[in-house]
Design an enzyme around this catalytic site. Sequence first.
Site, PDB file in Angstrom:
ATOM      1  N   ASP A 133      50.360  36.924  44.475  1.00 28.29           N
ATOM      2  CA  ASP A 133      49.460  35.958  43.853  1.00 28.29           C
ATOM      3  C   ASP A 133      48.185  36.712  43.525  1.00 28.29           C
ATOM      4  O   ASP A 133      47.505  37.200  44.425  1.00 28.29           O
ATOM      5  CB  ASP A 133      49.174  34.791  44.791  1.00 28.29           C
TER       6      ASP A 133
ATOM      7  N   LEU B 255      44.445  34.634  48.509  1.00 26.86           N
ATOM      8  CA  LEU B 255      44.409  33.441  49.358  1.00 26.86           C
ATOM      9  C   LEU B 255      43.514  32.365  48.748  1.00 26.86           C
ATOM     10  O   LEU B 255      42.321  32.573  48.539  1.00 26.86           O
ATOM     11  CB  LEU B 255      43.904  33.827  50.752  1.00 26.86           C
ATOM     12  N   HIS B 256      44.106  31.207  48.486  1.00 26.29           N
ATOM     13  CA  HIS B 256      43.387  30.055  47.929  1.00 26.29           C
ATOM     14  C   HIS B 256      44.071  28.804  48.447  1.00 26.29           C
ATOM     15  O   HIS B 256      45.019  28.875  49.235  1.00 26.29           O
ATOM     16  CB  HIS B 256      43.374  30.115  46.386  1.00 26.29           C
ATOM     17  N   GLY B 257      43.602  27.651  48.040  1.00 30.44           N
ATOM     18  CA  GLY B 257      44.088  26.386  48.571  1.00 30.44           C
ATOM     19  C   GLY B 257      45.588  26.194  48.481  1.00 30.44           C
ATOM     20  O   GLY B 257      46.211  25.731  49.434  1.00 30.44           O
TER      21      GLY B 257
END
Length: 162
Positions: free
Chosen positions: A10, A14-16
Amino acid sequence: MANIVLTRIDERLLHGQVRITWGKHSGANTILIANDEVAGNPILQAPFKGAAGGEYHVLFRTVEQAIQNIPKAGPERKILLLCNNPTDVAALAEGGVPISEVNIGNMHYHPGKTKVDANVCVDKKDMIAFEKLRALGIPSTIQHMPESTKQVIFDVVGEAVA
């Protein structure tokens, strides 16, 4: 032996969506970001720690540090391994990190890349990395959400990237 419950590419790391959707779906208790740039820069790490929401132990390692350290992790550490490109994932796998499958999330458009899916753009370098993973017996599939159908990257790309 390391317990990698999900390996995801990704570009945003790191995200929601990773925390809420993929973290919970995978059963992870640790998120390991393997990225040379982020591992050496606490300023870049801060937003990722915040995005974890305190639910996960978040680790930052260079690719080489991850190769050295992941095999030492005990089975109680359920690792969601995040990279922002397939070249780093291939390097991890070639270095002996036990990756069983690669989940391809967001790979944005940049000059020289070809859009092959709503959220995935690749170039020759990316496809070389996916070929290395395939040679190691590691499937690479596009899957935006856990309930989405998996699509093998080579089936999606076809002749789009020569």
